[in-house]
Design an enzyme around this catalytic site. Structure first.
Site, short mmCIF file in Angstrom:
data_model
loop_
_atom_site.label_atom_id
_atom_site.label_comp_id
_atom_site.label_asym_id
_atom_site.label_seq_id
_atom_site.Cartn_x
_atom_site.Cartn_y
_atom_site.Cartn_z
N SER A 155 0.83 -1.21 0.00
CA SER A 155 0.00 0.00 0.00
C SER A 155 0.86 1.26 0.00
O SER A 155 0.38 2.34 0.30
CB SER A 155 -0.93 0.01 1.22
N GLY A 156 2.15 1.11 -0.34
CA GLY A 156 3.06 2.26 -0.35
C GLY A 156 2.63 3.32 -1.34
O GLY A 156 2.06 3.01 -2.39
N SER A 158 0.31 5.35 -0.95
CA SER A 158 -1.16 5.43 -0.88
C SER A 158 -1.84 4.58 -1.93
O SER A 158 -3.01 4.80 -2.27
CB SER A 158 -1.65 6.89 -0.99
N GLY A 160 -4.07 2.07 -3.32
CA GLY A 160 -5.22 1.34 -2.82
C GLY A 160 -5.77 1.85 -1.50
O GLY A 160 -6.63 1.22 -0.90
N ARG A 280 12.86 1.52 5.01
CA ARG A 280 13.61 1.98 3.83
C ARG A 280 13.76 3.48 3.90
O ARG A 280 13.19 4.15 4.78
CB ARG A 280 12.85 1.63 2.55
#
Length: 408
Positions: A155-156, A158, A160, A280
Site C-alpha cells: 500500500s506504499g 497510498s 489502494g 527503507r
C-alpha cells in the site's frame, strides 16, 4: 584489481540518486530489475541494467555470483520496499552488511506490523483484518465510520488507500479492492482502520538516530495524493521529543535499527499515533529535501553502511526545504506542459522536474502515480520557502484533453 560494484535490486523513485551517489563513492553500480524499461534513463549514465525476476531469490543469487566472478561486490541494496527483505537474504548469503530480512518481512506486512506495535504499547489506530466484503462491513461497524481501507501489503505511496466517510464510499472502495481493479500479488488481505485525524508527519531515521521530521499535506479527500512535503516540521520541543520517542519505540518493537527507516504518524487529540513504518529510505524527493534542510545525504550515507564504511550523519545545514507536487486534475491526453525553465530560474528553487512527456495518456490512480512533476525550493525560513514555491508553481501550466466519451 577487480572493480568494486554496488548491486542495486530495483530502486523505485530513488534509483538515479543511488547510481549517482555510488559513482561519487568510486563504485560501479549495476541495476537488477524485473522491468529494466522503467530505468531507461540509466543508459545516459552508462549504467548496466540487467533484466531478472527480482522476486526469485535463487535467480538473484545466481546473477550476483556471476557478477562476482568479474567484479568485487562491495555491497547489495535496494530502495524499493518490496525487494528489501530479499536484499537482506542476499546480503546474508554473500556475507555482506545488510538488514535483517525477517524484521523487514514482518514490517512490510502492515497487519503483522500493527500486531507488533500494539503488543509493544505503541499508539496506533484501531484496526481489523478483512478478506471479503462482509468482513469489511463488520469491521467498519465495530470501529465506526469514517475508516481507512487499504491493502495489508503493497500500500506504499497510498496505493489502494482510501478514506471511507460513509457506507456508500465504503461499498465503492470495497468493490474497487475486491472487484478486479486492484492488483493483488496473493489472496486479498485488507486493513480496516480508524481514521486518525490531525497533522501528518514523516520521520526519517538512520540506525537509531532521528535525522529529520517533515510535515506532509495531501490534496482533497477521500484519497491521499501528495500535495506538499516540508522539512523541518514546525514543532515544539515537547512535540519533537514525543514523536522521536514513539519512532524509536517502533524500531524496538519491529526489530529494526540497521540502516534507514521512514515513519508516518498523525498528531491527534491523544498525541502521536503511528500510521505506518517503512523499513527503507523515503521516496524521492525526500532525500533531496533532507540534504537541503539538514545537509545530510541519506543515500550516500546509506551506501557507506552497505559497503561497510563508517557513515557521517552530522548536520551541516539549517534551512527550510519543501516540495510541491504537480498533480493531474483529470484523465486524458497530456497535450503540453511548460514553464519549467521559468520556474527553475526563480531564486531559491532547487529543482523543477516533470515526470511525463507531452502526448502521454493520463489515467489517474488517486495515489502517488498521479504526480506529473514537482518543484523543490529552499531558504532560511518557512514563509520565504513557501513564497518561492508558489511563485515557481504559478509559472507552470499544462493542458490535458479528456478522452472521448464512449458511445453507448
Amino acid at each position: 584489481m577487480a572493480r568494486r560494484v554496488l548491486i542495486l535490486v530495483e530502486g523505485a523513485t530513488n534509483m538515479l540518486l543511488f547510481v549517482q551517489a555510488a559513482k561519487r563513492l568510486g563504485l560501479h553500480p549495476v541495476a537488477l530489475s524485473a522491468d529494466t524499461a522503467r530505468y531507461d534513463y540509466l543508459a545516459a549514465e552508462g549504467i548496466e541494467a540487467i533484466r531478472i525476476d527480482t522476486g526469485n531469490l535463487d535467480a538473484l543469487v545466481g546473477e550476483c555470483s556471476r557478477l562476482g566472478a568479474t567484479y568485487d561486490i562491495a555491497g547489495i541494496t535496494s530502495a524499493q520496499e518490496s525487494t528489501y527483505a530479499t536484499v537482506g537474504k542476499l546480503c546474508r548469503y554473500f556475507d555482506l552488511p545488510g538488514p535483517n530480512p525477517e524484521s523487514i518481512e514482518r514490517c512490510c506486512d502492515k497487519f503483522a506490523q500493527r500486531q507488533l506495535l500494539a503488543g509493544a504499547g505503541v499508539p496506533i489506530p484501531a484496526y481489523r483484518l478483512a478478506a471479503n466484503a462482509a468482513d469489511i462491513e463488520s469491521a467498519a461497524a465495530e470501529i465506526g465510520l469514517p475508516v481507512i481501507l487499504k491493502p495489508a501489503v503493497d500500500s506504499g505511496g497510498s496505493n489502494g488507500v482510501r478514506l471511507c466517510r460513509n457506507a456508500e464510499e465504503l461499498a465503492e472502495h470495497t468493490t474497487y479492492l475486491l472487484g478486479g481493479k486492484h492488483i493483488w500479488r496473493s489472496s486479498p488481505r485488507i486493513l480496516v482502520e480508524e481514521f486518525a485525524e490531525g497533522p501528518h508527519y514523516s520521520i526519517d531515521i538512520m540506525g537509531n538516530e532521528v535525522i529529520g521530521i517533515s510535515v506532509l499535506d495531501f490534496w482533497r479527500p477521500p484519497h491521499f495524493v501528495y500535495r506538499e512535503l516540508t522539512y523541518p516540521a514546525v514543532l515544539t520541543d515537547d512535540e519533537h521529543d514525543r514523536i522521536a520517542d514513539v519512532s524509536l519505540s517502533c524500531l524496538r518493537a519491529l526489530g529494526l535499527g540497521w540502516g534507514p527507516t521512514n515513519f508516518e504518524l498523525r498528531w491527534t487529540k491523544r498525541g502521536p499515533v503511528v500510521i505506518e513504518v517503512n523499513p527503507r529510505l523515503p521516496g524521492s524527493p525526500g532525500p533531496q529535501l533532507v540534504q537541503l534542510a539538514y545537509g545530510v545525504d541519506l543515500v550516500t550515507e546509506h551506501i557507506k553502511l552497505v559497503i561497510g564504511d563508517e557513515w557521517n550523519l552530522r548536520r551541516s545545514n539549517s534551512q527550510t526545504a519543501a516540495a510541491r507536487f504537480l498533480v493531474a486534475d483529470r484523465d486524458g491526453t497530456l497535450d503540453w506542459i511548460s514553464g519549467n525553465s521559468r520556474a527553475a530560474a526563480v531564486s531559491g528553487v532547487a529543482e523543477v522536474k516533470f515526470f511525463v512527456e507531452p502526448k502521454t495518456p493520463i489515467f489517474r490512480k488517486y495515489d502517488y502515480r498521479d504526480c506529473i512533476g514537482h518543484v523543490i525550493a529552499a531558504s532560511s525560513s518557512l514563509a520565504q520557502t513557501k513564497a518561492i514555491l508558489q511563485r515557481a508553481v504559478d509559472l507552470i501550466d499544462w493542458s490535458i484533453t479528456p478522452f472521448p466519451a464512449e458511445k453507448e
